[in-house]
Design a protein around this motif. Structure first.
Motif, PDB file in Angstrom:
ATOM      1  N   MET A   1      23.214  41.835   4.806  1.00  0.00           N
ATOM      2  CA  MET A   1      24.197  41.082   4.048  1.00  0.00           C
ATOM      3  C   MET A   1      23.506  40.387   2.877  1.00  0.00           C
ATOM      4  O   MET A   1      22.377  39.971   2.986  1.00  0.00           O
ATOM      5  CB  MET A   1      24.858  40.026   4.922  1.00  0.00           C
ATOM      6  CG  MET A   1      25.669  40.561   6.099  1.00  0.00           C
ATOM      7  SD  MET A   1      27.177  41.370   5.634  1.00  0.00           S
ATOM      8  CE  MET A   1      28.103  40.020   5.007  1.00  0.00           C
ATOM      9  N   VAL A   2      24.233  40.271   1.804  1.00  0.00           N
ATOM     10  CA  VAL A   2      23.745  39.529   0.647  1.00  0.00           C
ATOM     11  C   VAL A   2      23.937  38.044   0.952  1.00  0.00           C
ATOM     12  O   VAL A   2      25.040  37.626   1.295  1.00  0.00           O
ATOM     13  CB  VAL A   2      24.520  39.922  -0.634  1.00  0.00           C
ATOM     14  CG1 VAL A   2      24.061  39.098  -1.805  1.00  0.00           C
ATOM     15  CG2 VAL A   2      24.363  41.413  -0.913  1.00  0.00           C
ATOM     16  N   PRO A   3      22.852  37.226   0.884  1.00  0.00           N
ATOM     17  CA  PRO A   3      22.983  35.804   1.202  1.00  0.00           C
ATOM     18  C   PRO A   3      24.104  35.141   0.407  1.00  0.00           C
ATOM     19  O   PRO A   3      24.221  35.352  -0.794  1.00  0.00           O
ATOM     20  CB  PRO A   3      21.609  35.229   0.810  1.00  0.00           C
ATOM     21  CG  PRO A   3      20.672  36.396   0.875  1.00  0.00           C
ATOM     22  CD  PRO A   3      21.504  37.594   0.482  1.00  0.00           C
ATOM     23  N   GLY A   4      24.943  34.359   1.096  1.00  0.00           N
ATOM     24  CA  GLY A   4      26.031  33.649   0.450  1.00  0.00           C
ATOM     25  C   GLY A   4      27.204  34.532   0.083  1.00  0.00           C
ATOM     26  O   GLY A   4      28.065  34.144  -0.693  1.00  0.00           O
ATOM     27  N   SER A   5      27.261  35.739   0.618  1.00  0.00           N
ATOM     28  CA  SER A   5      28.314  36.682   0.267  1.00  0.00           C
ATOM     29  C   SER A   5      28.734  37.470   1.491  1.00  0.00           C
ATOM     30  O   SER A   5      27.984  37.622   2.433  1.00  0.00           O
ATOM     31  CB  SER A   5      27.779  37.645  -0.801  1.00  0.00           C
ATOM     32  OG  SER A   5      28.657  38.741  -0.971  1.00  0.00           O
ATOM     33  N   ALA A   6      29.949  37.982   1.473  1.00  0.00           N
ATOM     34  CA  ALA A   6      30.416  38.856   2.545  1.00  0.00           C
ATOM     35  C   ALA A   6      30.077  40.312   2.249  1.00  0.00           C
ATOM     36  O   ALA A   6      30.294  41.182   3.067  1.00  0.00           O
ATOM     37  CB  ALA A   6      31.927  38.700   2.727  1.00  0.00           C
ATOM     38  N   LYS A   7      29.534  40.561   1.063  1.00  0.00           N
ATOM     39  CA  LYS A   7      29.217  41.940   0.670  1.00  0.00           C
ATOM     40  C   LYS A   7      27.912  42.406   1.307  1.00  0.00           C
ATOM     41  O   LYS A   7      26.986  41.655   1.490  1.00  0.00           O
ATOM     42  CB  LYS A   7      29.108  42.061  -0.841  1.00  0.00           C
ATOM     43  CG  LYS A   7      30.461  42.020  -1.516  1.00  0.00           C
ATOM     44  CD  LYS A   7      30.431  42.577  -2.900  1.00  0.00           C
ATOM     45  CE  LYS A   7      30.094  44.000  -3.031  1.00  0.00           C
ATOM     46  NZ  LYS A   7      31.086  44.997  -2.825  1.00  0.00           N
ATOM     47  N   CYS A   8      27.880  43.670   1.597  1.00  0.00           N
ATOM     48  CA  CYS A   8      26.713  44.310   2.170  1.00  0.00           C
ATOM     49  C   CYS A   8      25.760  44.723   1.053  1.00  0.00           C
ATOM     50  O   CYS A   8      26.191  45.248   0.026  1.00  0.00           O
ATOM     51  CB  CYS A   8      27.166  45.537   2.962  1.00  0.00           C
ATOM     52  SG  CYS A   8      25.834  46.430   3.747  1.00  0.00           S
ATOM     53  N   GLN A   9      24.483  44.489   1.243  1.00  0.00           N
ATOM     54  CA  GLN A   9      23.499  44.940   0.273  1.00  0.00           C
ATOM     55  C   GLN A   9      23.281  46.435   0.480  1.00  0.00           C
ATOM     56  O   GLN A   9      23.064  46.897   1.593  1.00  0.00           O
ATOM     57  CB  GLN A   9      22.193  44.197   0.462  1.00  0.00           C
ATOM     58  CG  GLN A   9      21.151  44.542  -0.560  1.00  0.00           C
ATOM     59  CD  GLN A   9      19.911  43.677  -0.407  1.00  0.00           C
ATOM     60  OE1 GLN A   9      19.810  42.864   0.490  1.00  0.00           O
ATOM     61  NE2 GLN A   9      18.964  43.866  -1.291  1.00  0.00           N
ATOM     62  N   MET A  10      23.369  47.194  -0.578  1.00  0.00           N
ATOM     63  CA  MET A  10      23.159  48.637  -0.492  1.00  0.00           C
ATOM     64  C   MET A  10      21.672  48.919  -0.318  1.00  0.00           C
ATOM     65  O   MET A  10      20.840  48.346  -1.015  1.00  0.00           O
ATOM     66  CB  MET A  10      23.678  49.340  -1.745  1.00  0.00           C
ATOM     67  CG  MET A  10      25.198  49.243  -1.916  1.00  0.00           C
ATOM     68  SD  MET A  10      26.080  50.243  -0.694  1.00  0.00           S
ATOM     69  CE  MET A  10      26.801  48.990   0.347  1.00  0.00           C
ATOM     70  N   ARG A  28      31.827  49.540   2.538  1.00  0.00           N
ATOM     71  CA  ARG A  28      33.036  49.385   3.357  1.00  0.00           C
ATOM     72  C   ARG A  28      34.120  48.581   2.651  1.00  0.00           C
ATOM     73  O   ARG A  28      35.098  48.183   3.268  1.00  0.00           O
ATOM     74  CB  ARG A  28      32.649  48.737   4.686  1.00  0.00           C
ATOM     75  CG  ARG A  28      31.652  49.624   5.454  1.00  0.00           C
ATOM     76  CD  ARG A  28      31.164  48.987   6.706  1.00  0.00           C
ATOM     77  NE  ARG A  28      32.253  48.830   7.643  1.00  0.00           N
ATOM     78  CZ  ARG A  28      32.218  47.988   8.660  1.00  0.00           C
ATOM     79  NH1 ARG A  28      31.174  47.228   8.866  1.00  0.00           N
ATOM     80  NH2 ARG A  28      33.242  47.891   9.480  1.00  0.00           N
ATOM     81  N   GLY A  29      33.939  48.329   1.378  1.00  0.00           N
ATOM     82  CA  GLY A  29      34.967  47.631   0.618  1.00  0.00           C
ATOM     83  C   GLY A  29      34.725  46.141   0.495  1.00  0.00           C
ATOM     84  O   GLY A  29      33.899  45.558   1.197  1.00  0.00           O
ATOM     85  N   SER A  30      35.479  45.519  -0.394  1.00  0.00           N
ATOM     86  CA  SER A  30      35.273  44.104  -0.711  1.00  0.00           C
ATOM     87  C   SER A  30      35.676  43.164   0.421  1.00  0.00           C
ATOM     88  O   SER A  30      35.238  42.028   0.450  1.00  0.00           O
ATOM     89  CB  SER A  30      36.036  43.740  -1.983  1.00  0.00           C
ATOM     90  OG  SER A  30      37.426  43.948  -1.780  1.00  0.00           O
ATOM     91  N   GLY A  34      30.461  43.074   7.116  1.00  0.00           N
ATOM     92  CA  GLY A  34      29.158  43.521   7.605  1.00  0.00           C
ATOM     93  C   GLY A  34      28.752  44.841   6.994  1.00  0.00           C
ATOM     94  O   GLY A  34      29.493  45.452   6.234  1.00  0.00           O
ATOM     95  N   CYS A  35      27.564  45.240   7.344  1.00  0.00           N
ATOM     96  CA  CYS A  35      27.002  46.487   6.840  1.00  0.00           C
ATOM     97  C   CYS A  35      27.098  47.561   7.921  1.00  0.00           C
ATOM     98  O   CYS A  35      27.128  47.256   9.096  1.00  0.00           O
ATOM     99  CB  CYS A  35      25.531  46.291   6.485  1.00  0.00           C
ATOM    100  SG  CYS A  35      25.250  45.084   5.192  1.00  0.00           S
ATOM    101  N   LYS A  36      27.109  48.815   7.484  1.00  0.00           N
ATOM    102  CA  LYS A  36      27.112  49.923   8.420  1.00  0.00           C
ATOM    103  C   LYS A  36      26.163  50.988   7.893  1.00  0.00           C
ATOM    104  O   LYS A  36      26.235  51.383   6.745  1.00  0.00           O
ATOM    105  CB  LYS A  36      28.513  50.496   8.583  1.00  0.00           C
ATOM    106  CG  LYS A  36      28.568  51.635   9.595  1.00  0.00           C
ATOM    107  CD  LYS A  36      29.966  51.836  10.095  1.00  0.00           C
ATOM    108  CE  LYS A  36      30.093  52.997  11.034  1.00  0.00           C
ATOM    109  NZ  LYS A  36      29.354  52.908  12.261  1.00  0.00           N
ATOM    110  N   LEU A  37      25.277  51.426   8.784  1.00  0.00           N
ATOM    111  CA  LEU A  37      24.336  52.477   8.443  1.00  0.00           C
ATOM    112  C   LEU A  37      25.070  53.805   8.338  1.00  0.00           C
ATOM    113  O   LEU A  37      25.889  54.141   9.182  1.00  0.00           O
ATOM    114  CB  LEU A  37      23.266  52.568   9.538  1.00  0.00           C
ATOM    115  CG  LEU A  37      22.231  53.673   9.404  1.00  0.00           C
ATOM    116  CD1 LEU A  37      21.331  53.412   8.198  1.00  0.00           C
ATOM    117  CD2 LEU A  37      21.406  53.759  10.674  1.00  0.00           C
TER     118      LEU A  37
END
Length: 110
Positions: A1-10, A28-30, A34-37
């Motif tokens: 996860m990107v710190p301070g964000s709900a977005k997943c780091q690519m 997985r969209g805005s 969480g992130c998914k491999l």
């Protein structure tokens, strides 16, 4: 996860020898939390490890992704190939697998 964000780091997987790169996280969209491999993308890079073993490189470093390997997926087979080839693989999936297989190899006389 990107710190301070709900977005997943690519995340990308990179073959340092060839420069080949694959995105291994799924967008997985805005609204995702969480992130998914992307296991298919991860597996698409296994040929890079096979090539490195064939070329008898001095060192292989494989990032492991815990859950995938624990479930028998991910790069588990590639990690095992590195161990069987005797290629040094410090602090990687193969390095961890080597420690797991050491008692078995001693019993088999390897």
């Amino acid at each position: 996860m990107v710190p301070g964000s709900a977005k997943c780091q690519m995340l990308d997987l990179l073959d340092l020898r060839t420069g080949e790169r694959a995105r291994i996280t799924q967008d997985r969209g805005s609204e995702s939390r969480g992130c998914k491999l992307d296991e298919q993308a991860l597996l698409s890079m296994a040929h890079c490890i096979e090539s490195a073993i064939r070329d008898a490189v001095d060192l292989v470093v494989i990032s492991r992704f815990g859950r995938a390997e624990a479930a028998g997926h991910g790069l588990l087979a590639s990690c095992a190939d590195v161990v069987c080839a005797g290629t040094p693989a410090p602090d990687s999936g193969a390095g961890a697998l080597r420690g797991t297989l050491a008692p078995v190899s001693r019993r088999l006389g390897s």
